[in-house]
Write a protein that holds these residues in place. Structure first.
Motif, mmCIF file in Angstrom:
data_model
loop_
_atom_site.group_PDB
_atom_site.id
_atom_site.type_symbol
_atom_site.label_atom_id
_atom_site.label_comp_id
_atom_site.label_asym_id
_atom_site.label_seq_id
_atom_site.Cartn_x
_atom_site.Cartn_y
_atom_site.Cartn_z
ATOM 1 N N ILE A 74 5.149 32.599 -7.974
ATOM 2 C CA ILE A 74 5.530 31.742 -9.104
ATOM 3 C C ILE A 74 4.312 31.322 -9.919
ATOM 4 O O ILE A 74 3.226 31.115 -9.377
ATOM 5 N N PHE B 168 3.471 28.849 -13.626
ATOM 6 C CA PHE B 168 4.038 27.994 -14.671
ATOM 7 C C PHE B 168 3.223 28.080 -15.964
ATOM 8 O O PHE B 168 2.162 28.694 -16.001
ATOM 9 N N ASP C 200 1.523 25.749 -17.175
ATOM 10 C CA ASP C 200 0.210 25.211 -16.821
ATOM 11 C C ASP C 200 -0.241 25.921 -15.553
ATOM 12 O O ASP C 200 0.560 26.130 -14.653
ATOM 13 N N PRO C 201 -1.514 26.322 -15.502
ATOM 14 C CA PRO C 201 -1.950 27.041 -14.294
ATOM 15 C C PRO C 201 -1.776 26.220 -13.026
ATOM 16 O O PRO C 201 -1.562 26.778 -11.951
ATOM 17 N N ALA C 202 -1.815 24.869 -13.131
ATOM 18 C CA ALA C 202 -1.631 23.999 -11.954
ATOM 19 C C ALA C 202 -2.513 24.438 -10.791
ATOM 20 O O ALA C 202 -2.049 24.610 -9.671
ATOM 21 N N LEU C 203 -3.788 24.654 -11.064
ATOM 22 C CA LEU C 203 -4.728 24.988 -9.995
ATOM 23 C C LEU C 203 -5.202 23.696 -9.356
ATOM 24 O O LEU C 203 -5.384 22.690 -10.050
ATOM 25 N N ARG D 9 -8.171 30.420 -16.339
ATOM 26 C CA ARG D 9 -7.364 29.655 -15.398
ATOM 27 C C ARG D 9 -5.988 30.284 -15.243
ATOM 28 O O ARG D 9 -5.454 30.393 -14.140
#
Lengths: 514, 261
Positions: free
Chosen positions: B88, B90, B92-95, B148
């Motif tokens: 998955i 998103f 936003d990379p949400a790292l 990212r």
């Protein structure tokens, strides 16, 4: 370089004031005299510092461990936070000095200091940890859950690490509080060692230089704790801040709010209200303290309501409350009001805020309440001294909360006013004032217990008035019932004030901020 | 239901979802049917509030459906997540900001309890695939937005997922970067051939990447049209300016605008 020069000027002015005894006829000695006295006392300082530092450190560890573990439990089981809400508020609202005589009669040795330090550090660490654990980027949790991870995996892989900077902020505030707690427990303990005992023992000696030396030493000890955790926080911080903004809020962040049917909510509210009393009685039962000394909730009820001289006790308590509460409110109003005006000024003159922030941070770490003897030395034993202490303990934290809050208001909002020719006053009126209201309430909630603590401490040590005096007299007469009654009344007043401010806050926020 | 013997890919039958909005129920997804065959890349497009992200979150098991059946490779979404079927990414990379590029890509393996050391080679390969060689130990704050996002794509691929869910993965990038990323995603996808659901609000992105474009409408969220896209692969960037691409773009735009009054 400029800072060094400023420090030099500051010390020179202080030296001059001290030399020529411009304040309180010698109450403020020159720095050189303080240093000379400090050197003369060098043999006894290590033992005093150790006797305060050691229990403060143990209490710090115990209180913070409990705070962090409970914060984790609150995140995992939100209903637990609802249940312990009353307990949390009560712990936050306790003026530590009222616990001091109780602890001294119930425990021996350094235990009162350890317990009081643990009680004072619990709330700041718990709330900072809770915020840190809750306010994670919700997409981090999504990623974990998309790979089958559950609550514990999210806690382990994301929340704990993400909360680290926030936990450090909590510990940074808790460290000076632990020192304050340990010192307050020394007042009235009769123990020989510790900075609080040293301060109290030196009060009648007509040696201002020694009092100032002890006060500065206590401040340095508290500031050291603050600095250590500031540095650790800076180490934890780099690269921790999210690189992008989350649009959605983590629903777990709303954990404190109650959902469900009205019956369940009311039951939770009642349980949350009863919980502090149950825990109070529970701790007494667990420790098996003699019922002569220890009074549970029913014991206090007996003292104030059903006992044979309940009417007299009640009258004494009410009279003391009538003396202490108005002073607390007045001092707090002056402190918060001053902070509010200054914070508004920083909206249009940010330079003022930048200049005032560092000294405010420093003064916030001072165990100000523990330095009451110094204030009394300079200002005498009257109302001015009490008001000054309350002002000092409320102004700086209130200013920090409001200035930091207002620094978050978008610049663009003020720019809009400026583009249409609005001046500084209009910017304050149209943008600064409305955006500062939430922070005003937050500040009031935050400093209310400190205000009461300041008043009670000043009354105990100096003015011979109100709750502090009643507490001190009851302590002298071994009137345990009255000691418990005063402690209970102080916490109750503090909690009621907290709830009133919170209710006003909710009302205003709902009315004006949707 | 979760027999694991049902046909692979994504099968949705009668899935519905509503939320509470200011106390009133809000139908985010009307009863919806959708089948994505194994190895197919399906793009979902629609105005905001049409339920396209909700659909993806239902498939990922991030929200429970109110009704209907959702099967991912024959498993319920929760079971599929536990088995590591899904990948998955998103918008936003949400790292995780405190983890290096390497450690961020390894995160799904750790959550699934798989051996990270054994996957070293594969992670290195993925880093090379998304063009981030030399940045293995960098923190997210040291990378550009595009970099990212490529880390996030590599993370989505690390478990060798048979189903890939992409929620506007390039939505925050500028148009130039976005086209390059589209090209890269095609290249990566052609090697893996995961069953892929791509939620997007770019018509051109949907048509460039997908075998089929699902058009959704809002209030209530529902599927309005399904348009097959038959351009041969690999598709070159010049496709964006081809007349048949423009014709299909117009068709999707029509489907998007009908029913809007």
């Amino acid at each position: 370089m400029q800072r060094l020069a400023r420090l030099g000027i500051f010390l020179a002015v202080w030296e001059a004031i001290g030399r020529w005894q411009l304040i309180g006829s010698g109450a403020l000695p020159p720095p050189s005299a303080i240093l000379v006295q400090f050197w003369a006392d060098r043999a006894v300082y290590p033992a005093h510092v150790w006797a305060t530092f050691w229990p403060a450190g143990i209490g710090f560890l115990i209180g913070d461990a409990a705070a962090i573990l409970l914060a984790i439990a609150f995140v995992l089981v939100p209903v637990l936070e609802r249940l312990l809400r009353g307990f949390n508020i009560a712990i936050f609202a306790i003026p530590p000095i009222t616990l001091s005589p109780l602890l001294v009669v119930a425990f021996q040795g350094t235990t009162p200091q350890i317990v009081l330090a643990a009680v004072t550090v619990y709330f700041p660490t718990m709330i900072a940890t809770l915020i840190g654990l809750r306010e994670i980027d919700p997409r981090f949790a999504d990623i974990i859950r998309a790979y089958g991870g559950g609550t514990f995996t999210i806690l382990w892989r994301v929340r704990l690490r993400a909360a680290l900077p926030s936990i450090m902020t909590g510990l940074r505030i808790a460290a000076p509080s632990a020192v304050l707690g340990a010192i307050l427990a020394e007042f009235g303990s009769g123990s020989r060692w510790g900075l609080g005992s040293f301060l109290l023992g030196s009060m009648g000696q007509a040696n201002p230089a020694r009092l100032w030396g002890i006060g500065l030493c206590a401040t340095a000890l508290a500031a050291c704790g603050y600095l250590v955790f500031s540095l650790l926080g800076a180490l934890a911080a780099p690269g921790t801040a999210a690189t992008t903004m989350a649009i959605r809020r983590d629903p777990a962040a709303e954990g404190g709010k109650t959902q469900g049917p009205l019956v369940v909510r009311l039951a939770l509210m009642l349980a949350s209200f009863l919980m502090p009393f149950l825990l109070w009685q529970g701790v007494l039962d667990l420790l098996q303290i003699s019922p002569v000394i220890a009074r549970g909730p029913l014991g206090v009820w007996r003292v104030l309501v059903t006992g044979f001289d309940a009417a007299d006790e009640r009258a004494a308590l009410v009279a003391a409350l009538e003396q202490s509460v108005p002073v607390s409110i007045l001092g707090m109003a002056i402190g918060i009001g001053g902070a509010f005006v200054l914070a508004l000024v920083t909206v249009v003159r940010p330079a003022v805020g930048r200049a005032l922030m560092p000294p405010s941070l420093l003064l916030q770490t001072m165990p100000l309440v523990a330095l009451t003897p110094l204030v009394v030395l300079v200002l005498g034993r009257g109302l001015t001294a009490t008001l000054t202490i309350v002002f000092a303990v409320t102004f700086f934290p209130a200013f920090l909360v409001m200035a930091q809050g207002m620094a978050n208001t978008p610049r663009a909002a003020r720019d809009v006013i400026q583009v249409y020719g609005g001046g500084a006053l209009q910017q304050i009126w149209l943008v600064g004032l409305p955006s500062s209201i939430p922070y005003l309430f937050a500040a009031a909630r935050l400093v209310a217990p400190s205000a009461l603590l300041g008043v009670i401490t000043a009354e105990w040590l100096a003015t011979g008035y109100g709750l502090g005096n009643l507490l001190n007299e009851a302590r002298g007469e071994l009137d345990y019932g009255m000691i418990w009654a005063v402690a209970f009344a102080s916490v109750a007043v503090s909690v009621i004030f907290y709830l009133l401010v919170q209710a006003a806050e909710t009302l205003i926020n709902r009315r004006f901020f949707g | 239901m979760s027999s694991g013997t049902a046909p692979e890919g994504i099968r949705i039958v009668g899935a519905t979802k509503s939320f509470k909005l200011d106390g009133a129920p809000f139908l985010a997804l009307q009863s919806t049917d959708l089948a994505v065959a194994q190895g197919q890349l399906v793009a979902v497009i629609g105005p905001s509030g049409c339920g396209k992200s909700t659909l993806l979150r239902l498939i990922a098991g991030l929200e429970p459906a109110d009704g209907g059946d959702i099967l991912v490779d024959g498993w319920t979404p929760a079971e599929a997540a536990r088995r590591g079927v899904l990948g998955i990414a998103f918008q936003d990379p949400a790292l995780l900001p405190w983890r290096s590029v390497l450690a961020n890509i390894a995160l799904p393996l750790q959550v699934l309890g798989r051996n990270v050391a054994e996957a070293k080679g594969r992670i290195a390969e993925l880093i090379a695939l998304v063009g981030l060689r030399g940045f293995e130990t960098a923190r997210p704050s040291q990378l550009s937005g595009g970099m990212r996002q490529r880390v996030a794509i590599a993370r989505a691929l690390v478990t060798e997922p048979s189903v890939l869910l992409l929620d506007e993965p390039f939505g925050a990038l500028d148009q130039i970067l976005r086209r390059n990323m589209n090209l890269e995603l095609q290249r990566i996808w052609m090697r893996q051939r995961s069953t892929t659901l791509l939620v997007t609000h770019g018509i051109d992105e949907a048509l460039f990447l997908a075998d089929r474009v699902i058009v959704m409408q809002a209030r209530p969220g529902r599927i309005a049209a399904s348009i097959d896209v038959a351009f041969p692969r690999p598709r070159p960037l010049s496709l964006f300016s081809a007349p048949e691409f423009a014709a299909l773009t117009a068709q999707v735009a029509d489907a998007l605008h009908t029913g809007e009054g």
